[in-house]
Scaffold this motif. Structure first.
Motif, mmCIF file in Angstrom:
data_model
loop_
_atom_site.group_PDB
_atom_site.id
_atom_site.type_symbol
_atom_site.label_atom_id
_atom_site.label_comp_id
_atom_site.label_asym_id
_atom_site.label_seq_id
_atom_site.Cartn_x
_atom_site.Cartn_y
_atom_site.Cartn_z
ATOM 1 N N GLY A 124 0.751 -1.408 0.003
ATOM 2 C CA GLY A 124 -0.009 -0.076 -0.142
ATOM 3 C C GLY A 124 0.780 1.161 0.012
ATOM 4 O O GLY A 124 0.226 2.171 -0.128
ATOM 5 N N ARG A 125 2.193 1.309 0.033
ATOM 6 C CA ARG A 125 2.886 2.446 -0.064
ATOM 7 C C ARG A 125 3.477 2.686 -1.318
ATOM 8 O O ARG A 125 3.529 1.769 -2.268
ATOM 9 N N ARG A 126 4.033 3.627 -1.622
ATOM 10 C CA ARG A 126 4.824 4.177 -2.609
ATOM 11 C C ARG A 126 6.311 3.752 -2.550
ATOM 12 O O ARG A 126 6.862 3.644 -1.551
ATOM 13 N N VAL A 153 12.144 7.695 -2.669
ATOM 14 C CA VAL A 153 10.661 7.949 -2.073
ATOM 15 C C VAL A 153 10.701 7.863 -0.582
ATOM 16 O O VAL A 153 11.320 6.661 -0.259
ATOM 17 N N ASP A 154 10.284 8.795 -0.116
ATOM 18 C CA ASP A 154 10.311 9.020 1.526
ATOM 19 C C ASP A 154 8.933 8.898 1.929
ATOM 20 O O ASP A 154 8.027 9.862 1.667
ATOM 21 N N GLU A 155 8.477 7.731 2.596
ATOM 22 C CA GLU A 155 7.258 7.521 2.945
ATOM 23 C C GLU A 155 7.010 7.612 4.356
ATOM 24 O O GLU A 155 6.216 7.005 5.100
ATOM 25 N N ILE A 159 11.812 4.439 3.637
ATOM 26 C CA ILE A 159 12.501 5.426 2.631
ATOM 27 C C ILE A 159 13.138 4.119 1.382
ATOM 28 O O ILE A 159 13.798 3.283 2.057
ATOM 29 N N THR A 160 12.738 4.282 0.313
ATOM 30 C CA THR A 160 13.252 3.181 -0.762
ATOM 31 C C THR A 160 14.152 4.124 -1.754
ATOM 32 O O THR A 160 13.763 5.293 -2.356
ATOM 33 N N ALA A 161 15.271 3.599 -2.388
ATOM 34 C CA ALA A 161 16.206 4.215 -3.244
ATOM 35 C C ALA A 161 16.374 3.545 -4.440
ATOM 36 O O ALA A 161 16.412 2.409 -4.393
ATOM 37 N N THR A 170 19.865 9.363 -0.914
ATOM 38 C CA THR A 170 19.064 8.965 0.219
ATOM 39 C C THR A 170 19.801 9.164 1.557
ATOM 40 O O THR A 170 18.998 9.684 2.527
ATOM 41 N N GLY A 171 20.735 8.800 1.627
ATOM 42 C CA GLY A 171 21.364 8.939 2.735
ATOM 43 C C GLY A 171 21.704 10.654 3.243
ATOM 44 O O GLY A 171 21.520 10.775 4.577
#
Length: 321
Positions: A124-126, A153-155, A159-161, A170-171
């Protein structure tokens, strides 16, 4: 003098993990930074076994922590997997689920997104992953809303890079969120790396680079950076560079992959963000100083770039927030 630690970060490594991404996490979170006036991170590498063969047998790690390090961490990082379509280790998935259940921040680099998805924490997340694996990810995990074009993407707590280099973006974004823009800028300067490539930036450049790099825009860009709050126009920039607007447009496309107006708007938004991060709350002042003109335009441009309103942006990225 900075304190010893403010936050525990654990990075899970497995056979075949990419050493570049491990190096990025170690550089950002594992090095002592006594020159910074904030407490820094405590960093651990961990795995199911105390010895791990890295990246096609290039070298071997030994004596690293077990997966119990995940249970002690406030942030858990999952690196890439050489074959993302194989099932992750069940012990790793269990450790990720435990971390998620207690509210730890979960971060994936590159195809590590497959691991987070297999653990069920992305439902359900981006999310994003390396563009090369986007179709395979969508087919395997349709319950996740994949955005294959962005750097990260920061949910919030997850967080996914994208590809390996996006691990740096991202870091630094994480450091910026934890400690503010000035601290992230200081770390970025140490790395000789651009401090703010927004997560919404595309993963790869669509326009080919020229065979002979042309840096003729350098002086003009430096001058324009100092005059963002003035009435800069594309025609005015062309006149200063002593070229026609059409020629200026071609040079911007060739050197920067954008238009003169696109570059101006991007730099003005960046300046507006820095002004807000430094505590300026009057939107009309921020808009005027950055060259965006009006508070209405500032709101529009900020939301287009970050997805946030000015008040939301201040709440996330200022010390008071």
């Amino acid at each position: 003098m900075a304190q010893e630690s403010s936050h525990r970060v654990a990075m899970i490594v497995s056979a075949g993990s990419n050493p570049f991404e491990m190096g990025v996490a170690t550089e950002l979170f594992g090095l002592r930074r006594p020159e910074l006036p904030v407490p820094w991170y405590e960093f651990e590498l961990c795995a199911e076994t105390p010895s791990v063969c890295m990246h096609q047998g290039l070298f071997q790690l030994s004596g690293i922590a077990g997966l119990d390090a995940v249970d002690r961490a406030g942030t858990v990082i999952v690196p890439n997997r050489p074959d993302p379509e194989t099932e992750p280790d069940p012990a790793v998935l269990d450790a990720i689920r435990r971390a998620d259940a207690r509210g730890a921040r979960l971060v994936s680099f590159c195809t590590g997104t497959f691991t987070l998805a297999a653990a069920g924490v992305l439902d359900g997340r981006r999310a994003t992953t390396h563009w090369r694996w986007a179709d395979a990810f969508t087919a395997r995990h349709p319950q996740v809303h994949l955005d294959p074009d962005v750097l990260f993407v920061d949910e919030g707590r997850v967080i996914t890079a994208a590809g390996s280099a996006a691990a740096l973006d991202t870091g630094l974004h994480i450091i910026r969120t934890d400690h503010g823009a000035e601290i992230a800028a200081a770390v970025s300067r140490r790395l000789v790396f651009a401090v703010h490539r927004d997560g919404g930036q595309r993963q790869f450049v669509e326009h080919p680079l020229p065979d002979v790099p042309d840096t003729s825009l350098g002086p003009l860009l430096d001058w324009a950076e100092e005059h963002l709050g003035t009435d800069l126009t594309v025609t005015g920039l062309a006149a200063r560079a002593a070229v026609s607007p059409a020629t200026l447009h071609r040079r911007f496309r060739a050197q920067l992959g954008t238009t003169p107006l696109g570059w101006l708007t991007e730099r003005r938004i960046t300046l507006a963000c820095r002004l807000m991060e430094r505590g300026e709350e009057r939107l009309d002042v921020v808009a005027r100083t950055s060259g965006l003109g009006t508070a209405t335009n500032l709101r529009t441009q900020l939301r287009r770039r970050t997805g946030l309103s000015p008040s939301e942006y201040r709440r996330r990225f200022t010390p008071a927030g």
